[in-house]
Design a protein around this motif. Structure first.
Motif, PDB file in Angstrom:
ATOM      1  N   ILE A  57     -60.425 -10.499  32.075  1.00 26.65           N
ATOM      2  CA  ILE A  57     -61.052 -10.902  33.535  1.00 26.65           C
ATOM      3  C   ILE A  57     -61.486 -12.471  33.836  1.00 26.65           C
ATOM      4  CG2 ILE A  57     -63.627 -11.004  34.792  1.00 26.65           C
ATOM      5  CD1 ILE A  57     -63.743  -8.336  32.833  1.00 26.65           C
ATOM      6  N   TYR A  58     -61.666 -13.095  33.453  1.00 26.42           N
ATOM      7  CA  TYR A  58     -61.480 -14.603  33.635  1.00 26.42           C
ATOM      8  C   TYR A  58     -59.791 -15.330  33.786  1.00 26.42           C
ATOM      9  CZ  TYR A  58     -65.899 -15.129  30.647  1.00 26.42           C
ATOM     10  OH  TYR A  58     -67.015 -14.626  30.619  1.00 26.42           O
ATOM     11  N   ASN A  59     -59.530 -14.602  33.856  1.00 24.97           N
ATOM     12  CA  ASN A  59     -57.753 -15.225  34.053  1.00 24.97           C
ATOM     13  C   ASN A  59     -57.821 -15.007  35.088  1.00 24.97           C
ATOM     14  OD1 ASN A  59     -55.995 -17.232  33.012  1.00 24.97           O
ATOM     15  ND2 ASN A  59     -54.684 -15.307  33.195  1.00 24.97           N
ATOM     16  N   ASN A  60     -57.315 -13.386  35.246  1.00 23.20           N
ATOM     17  CA  ASN A  60     -57.831 -13.019  36.829  1.00 23.20           C
ATOM     18  C   ASN A  60     -58.231 -13.908  37.597  1.00 23.20           C
ATOM     19  OD1 ASN A  60     -55.179 -11.059  35.801  1.00 23.20           O
ATOM     20  ND2 ASN A  60     -56.703  -9.031  35.349  1.00 23.20           N
ATOM     21  N   GLU A  61     -59.648 -13.980  37.627  1.00 25.71           N
ATOM     22  CA  GLU A  61     -60.550 -14.050  38.471  1.00 25.71           C
ATOM     23  C   GLU A  61     -60.322 -15.353  38.701  1.00 25.71           C
ATOM     24  OE1 GLU A  61     -61.794 -12.356  40.567  1.00 25.71           O
ATOM     25  OE2 GLU A  61     -61.216 -10.644  39.116  1.00 25.71           O
ATOM     26  N   GLY A  62     -59.550 -16.665  37.805  1.00 25.26           N
ATOM     27  CA  GLY A  62     -59.563 -18.018  37.968  1.00 25.26           C
ATOM     28  C   GLY A  62     -60.608 -18.176  37.843  1.00 25.26           C
ATOM     29  N   VAL A  63     -61.429 -18.031  36.421  1.00 21.69           N
ATOM     30  CA  VAL A  63     -62.243 -19.076  35.505  1.00 21.69           C
ATOM     31  C   VAL A  63     -62.184 -19.541  34.655  1.00 21.69           C
ATOM     32  CG1 VAL A  63     -64.770 -18.998  34.621  1.00 21.69           C
ATOM     33  CG2 VAL A  63     -64.308 -16.737  36.767  1.00 21.69           C
ATOM     34  N   VAL A  64     -62.216 -20.939  34.047  1.00 21.63           N
ATOM     35  CA  VAL A  64     -62.465 -21.616  32.574  1.00 21.63           C
ATOM     36  C   VAL A  64     -63.153 -21.283  31.595  1.00 21.63           C
ATOM     37  CG1 VAL A  64     -60.926 -23.944  32.128  1.00 21.63           C
ATOM     38  CG2 VAL A  64     -60.934 -23.785  34.695  1.00 21.63           C
ATOM     39  N   MET A  65     -62.267 -20.619  30.908  1.00 16.72           N
ATOM     40  CA  MET A  65     -63.213 -20.499  29.682  1.00 16.72           C
ATOM     41  C   MET A  65     -62.966 -20.853  28.512  1.00 16.72           C
ATOM     42  SD  MET A  65     -63.447 -16.829  27.261  1.00 16.72           S
ATOM     43  CE  MET A  65     -61.742 -18.428  25.884  1.00 16.72           C
ATOM     44  N   VAL A  66     -63.496 -22.005  27.775  1.00 16.13           N
ATOM     45  CA  VAL A  66     -62.900 -22.774  26.407  1.00 16.13           C
ATOM     46  C   VAL A  66     -64.198 -22.270  25.653  1.00 16.13           C
ATOM     47  CG1 VAL A  66     -62.805 -25.240  25.581  1.00 16.13           C
ATOM     48  CG2 VAL A  66     -62.586 -24.945  28.422  1.00 16.13           C
ATOM     49  N   THR A  67     -63.062 -21.574  24.690  1.00 15.85           N
ATOM     50  CA  THR A  67     -64.110 -20.737  23.133  1.00 15.85           C
ATOM     51  C   THR A  67     -64.610 -21.904  22.053  1.00 15.85           C
ATOM     52  OG1 THR A  67     -64.970 -19.272  21.914  1.00 15.85           O
ATOM     53  CG2 THR A  67     -62.761 -19.482  22.664  1.00 15.85           C
ATOM     54  N   PRO A  68     -65.533 -22.212  22.109  1.00 19.46           N
ATOM     55  CA  PRO A  68     -65.741 -23.262  20.477  1.00 19.46           C
ATOM     56  C   PRO A  68     -65.801 -22.718  19.199  1.00 19.46           C
ATOM     57  CG  PRO A  68     -68.278 -22.575  21.209  1.00 19.46           C
ATOM     58  CD  PRO A  68     -66.178 -21.399  22.347  1.00 19.46           C
ATOM     59  N   SER A  69     -65.556 -20.993  19.281  1.00 22.62           N
ATOM     60  CA  SER A  69     -65.504 -20.668  17.570  1.00 22.62           C
ATOM     61  C   SER A  69     -64.696 -19.250  18.006  1.00 22.62           C
ATOM     62  CB  SER A  69     -67.181 -20.069  18.536  1.00 22.62           C
ATOM     63  OG  SER A  69     -67.526 -18.808  19.337  1.00 22.62           O
ATOM     64  N   ALA A  70     -63.677 -18.186  18.907  1.00 23.58           N
ATOM     65  CA  ALA A  70     -63.086 -16.840  18.708  1.00 23.58           C
ATOM     66  C   ALA A  70     -62.029 -17.545  18.042  1.00 23.58           C
ATOM     67  CB  ALA A  70     -62.355 -17.011  20.170  1.00 23.58           C
ATOM     68  N   THR A  71     -61.487 -17.335  16.552  1.00 20.46           N
ATOM     69  CA  THR A  71     -60.556 -18.125  16.155  1.00 20.46           C
ATOM     70  C   THR A  71     -59.656 -16.878  16.549  1.00 20.46           C
ATOM     71  OG1 THR A  71     -61.456 -16.678  14.110  1.00 20.46           O
ATOM     72  CG2 THR A  71     -61.679 -19.192  14.620  1.00 20.46           C
ATOM     73  N   SER A  72     -59.428 -15.743  16.225  1.00 17.53           N
ATOM     74  CA  SER A  72     -58.552 -14.529  16.083  1.00 17.53           C
ATOM     75  C   SER A  72     -57.289 -15.044  17.356  1.00 17.53           C
ATOM     76  CB  SER A  72     -58.912 -13.471  16.890  1.00 17.53           C
ATOM     77  OG  SER A  72     -58.116 -12.554  16.642  1.00 17.53           O
ATOM     78  N   PRO A  73     -55.851 -15.224  16.615  1.00 18.62           N
ATOM     79  CA  PRO A  73     -54.955 -15.151  17.728  1.00 18.62           C
ATOM     80  C   PRO A  73     -54.552 -14.136  18.524  1.00 18.62           C
ATOM     81  CG  PRO A  73     -54.091 -15.401  14.897  1.00 18.62           C
ATOM     82  CD  PRO A  73     -55.831 -15.166  15.608  1.00 18.62           C
ATOM     83  N   ALA A  74     -55.333 -12.507  18.558  1.00 18.71           N
ATOM     84  CA  ALA A  74     -55.056 -12.050  19.675  1.00 18.71           C
ATOM     85  C   ALA A  74     -56.142 -12.609  21.575  1.00 18.71           C
ATOM     86  CB  ALA A  74     -55.537 -10.960  19.651  1.00 18.71           C
ATOM     87  N   VAL A  75     -56.465 -13.769  20.623  1.00  9.07           N
ATOM     88  CA  VAL A  75     -57.465 -14.287  22.553  1.00  9.07           C
ATOM     89  C   VAL A  75     -56.021 -14.774  23.409  1.00  9.07           C
ATOM     90  CG1 VAL A  75     -59.070 -16.040  22.825  1.00  9.07           C
ATOM     91  CG2 VAL A  75     -58.870 -14.969  20.839  1.00  9.07           C
ATOM     92  N   THR A  76     -55.043 -15.425  22.833  1.00 11.03           N
ATOM     93  CA  THR A  76     -54.271 -15.691  23.191  1.00 11.03           C
ATOM     94  C   THR A  76     -52.545 -15.505  23.111  1.00 11.03           C
ATOM     95  OG1 THR A  76     -54.382 -17.471  21.362  1.00 11.03           O
ATOM     96  CG2 THR A  76     -55.443 -18.022  23.584  1.00 11.03           C
ATOM     97  N   ASP A  77     -52.843 -14.789  21.898  1.00 12.64           N
ATOM     98  CA  ASP A  77     -51.066 -14.716  21.664  1.00 12.64           C
ATOM     99  C   ASP A  77     -50.748 -13.587  22.791  1.00 12.64           C
ATOM    100  OD1 ASP A  77     -50.818 -16.486  19.440  1.00 12.64           O
ATOM    101  OD2 ASP A  77     -50.463 -15.096  17.848  1.00 12.64           O
ATOM    102  N   GLY A  78     -49.430 -14.037  22.998  1.00 11.61           N
ATOM    103  CA  GLY A  78     -48.911 -13.238  23.529  1.00 11.61           C
ATOM    104  C   GLY A  78     -49.308 -12.308  25.183  1.00 11.61           C
ATOM    105  N   LYS A  79     -50.333 -13.747  26.124  1.00 11.93           N
ATOM    106  CA  LYS A  79     -50.715 -12.862  27.181  1.00 11.93           C
ATOM    107  C   LYS A  79     -50.329 -13.555  28.346  1.00 11.93           C
ATOM    108  CE  LYS A  79     -53.588 -10.434  24.888  1.00 11.93           C
ATOM    109  NZ  LYS A  79     -55.284 -10.881  24.402  1.00 11.93           N
ATOM    110  N   ASN A  80     -49.723 -15.262  28.370  1.00  9.76           N
ATOM    111  CA  ASN A  80     -49.828 -16.031  29.395  1.00  9.76           C
ATOM    112  C   ASN A  80     -50.747 -16.345  30.104  1.00  9.76           C
ATOM    113  OD1 ASN A  80     -47.036 -16.056  28.847  1.00  9.76           O
ATOM    114  ND2 ASN A  80     -46.630 -14.081  29.427  1.00  9.76           N
ATOM    115  N   TYR A  81     -52.016 -16.731  29.078  1.00  8.60           N
ATOM    116  CA  TYR A  81     -53.049 -17.295  30.030  1.00  8.60           C
ATOM    117  C   TYR A  81     -52.761 -18.659  30.233  1.00  8.60           C
ATOM    118  CZ  TYR A  81     -55.791 -12.442  28.666  1.00  8.60           C
ATOM    119  OH  TYR A  81     -55.565 -11.115  28.505  1.00  8.60           O
ATOM    120  N   GLU A  82     -53.653 -18.726  31.523  1.00  6.81           N
ATOM    121  CA  GLU A  82     -53.300 -20.141  32.492  1.00  6.81           C
ATOM    122  C   GLU A  82     -55.004 -20.851  32.326  1.00  6.81           C
ATOM    123  OE1 GLU A  82     -50.820 -19.058  35.742  1.00  6.81           O
ATOM    124  OE2 GLU A  82     -49.478 -20.226  34.629  1.00  6.81           O
ATOM    125  N   PHE A  83     -55.927 -19.879  32.210  1.00  2.00           N
ATOM    126  CA  PHE A  83     -57.294 -20.557  32.238  1.00  2.00           C
ATOM    127  C   PHE A  83     -57.501 -20.223  31.241  1.00  2.00           C
ATOM    128  CE2 PHE A  83     -55.641 -19.369  36.754  1.00  2.00           C
ATOM    129  CZ  PHE A  83     -56.760 -19.879  37.502  1.00  2.00           C
TER     130      PHE A  83
END
Length: 375
Positions: free
Chosen positions: A116-142
């Motif tokens: 949702i954040y990536n599609n809507e253009g919201v910058v999200m910075v997580t200080p605690s979510a450690t799962s690789p699945a947050v970013t792996d293979g997603k090609n997110y830019e935000f």
């Protein structure tokens, strides 16, 4: 420091859309930052750690004049650390025309919200979510982190076990959730590659209160070391019930078990628990003023996520300054293209928003709720 970054067509389109969507925000009296994590549920303490970090950073930044003359404002949104609530919270951010988020706190809720954040253009910075699945293979830019990943933390824990503990019989348990199962699997795989036989690998149900069945398995297999992937409520019960049943095993977990409330659950059985945590950044002399700012407000800077949350807030502010704009698309581009000096060290990201470097350390937990570096 890199000087430029390729602007993909998607990024350019989102940036343009974000520029329109958040145009009103650019002229607002304050720059709002959504602080998304649990304010309800069984792990609210982790949300509080993050909020303490964000609030301390915002107070210091605002006292120094804000960001380009504008003050920062925290907008707290609850997701109860539940995957089903992640998208609900994310949509509240979008509907509130908030362009920046520190959070989410728990990996499951974070994974559910990132698209949702990536599609809507919201910058999200997580200080605690450690799962690789947050970013792996997603090609997110935000999407960004100011903490390392489980596939960094898990192997670090396993290496420590191999070199320092050298157990005879190992059990690896987890809570069947994205974070807990992911890091437990990383520990298991690393130990097995080193030739360690895992006698018990099993999931328990988060929220349960009776773990006698799995503890019986620990006893019958002669387990002398247990790694648990999950959060402190279940770890506390495992520690207490194992001690009550005469299990002599040493227990270890990730940063999710590092909560003083575990002592109320486990009692004296919490003494000697091992855990991996972000390095103790409070010991860096360069952070003395920041540590003082926490203490002046009677906040504890020594938890797992206070300084990673401070860093997340700081890089958002520095990104806005560097981009010369509150347009989230331009800020995300600037973050990808640059590195930043923060309380957790020099902070820079790879293409998918993961830190290029992060240090986890092993600590010993004590029954008074304190921790000390393992010696």
């Amino acid at each position: 420091m890199k000087k430029s970054i390729r602007l993909t067509p998607l990024f350019a389109a989102l940036g343009a859309a974000a520029s329109l969507t958040f145009a009103a925000g650019a002229h607002a009296e304050t720059i709002k930052i959504g602080v998304v994590g649990p304010t309800t549920g069984p792990v609210t303490q982790y949300g509080e750690m993050v909020r303490e970090g964000v609030n301390t950073a915002i107070e210091r930044i605002n006292a120094a004049g804000g960001v380009d003359g504008k003050q920062l404002e925290a907008v707290v949104i609850d997701d109860a650390c539940e995957p089903k609530q992640g998208p609900v919270a994310a949509n509240r951010v979008v509907n509130g025309k908030i362009g920046f988020v520190v959070g989410h706190v728990c990996s499951g809720a974070t994974i559910a919200a990132t698209e949702i954040y990536n599609n809507e253009g919201v910058v999200m910075v997580t200080p605690s979510a450690t799962s690789p699945a947050v970013t792996d293979g997603k090609n997110y830019e935000f999407i960004f982190r100011t903490i390392g990943r489980d596939d960094q933390q898990g192997p670090a824990a396993a290496k420590f076990v191999l070199e320092k503990i050298k157990p005879k019989t190992v059990a690896v348990l987890h809570d069947k959730q994205s974070y807990g199962q992911g890091i437990a699997t990383a520990v298991k795989d690393t130990l097995e590659k080193a030739g360690v036989k895992i006698a018990v690998f099993e999931g328990i149900n988060a929220g349960d209160s009776d773990f006698s069945a799995v503890i019986t398995k620990l006893k019958s297999n002669g387990v002398d070391f247990v790694y648990y992937g999950g959060y402190h409520p279940e770890m506390g019960l495992l520690l207490r019930q194992a001690a009550e049943q005469g299990v002599k095993a040493r227990f270890m977990g990730p940063e999710g078990v590092g909560n003083p409330d575990i002592n109320a659950i486990a009692g004296d059985a919490a003494e000697g628990m091992l855990l991996t945590l972000p390095a103790d950044f409070t010991q860096n002399a360069a952070n003395a003023d920041i540590v003082k700012a926490f203490k002046d407000k009677k906040r504890n800077p020594n938890g797992a996520f206070q300084l990673t949350a401070y860093a997340a807030t700081q890089v958002i502010a520095d990104g806005i300054k560097g981009a010369g704009s509150t347009d989230p698309g331009k800020v995300a581009q600037y973050l990808h293209a640059n590195s930043f000096n923060t309380p957790i060290g020099k902070t820079a990201w790879n293409k998918q928003g993961d830190l290029t470097d992060f240090e986890f350390q092993v600590f010993t937990w004590h029954k008074d709720g304190s921790k000390s570096a393992f010696k």
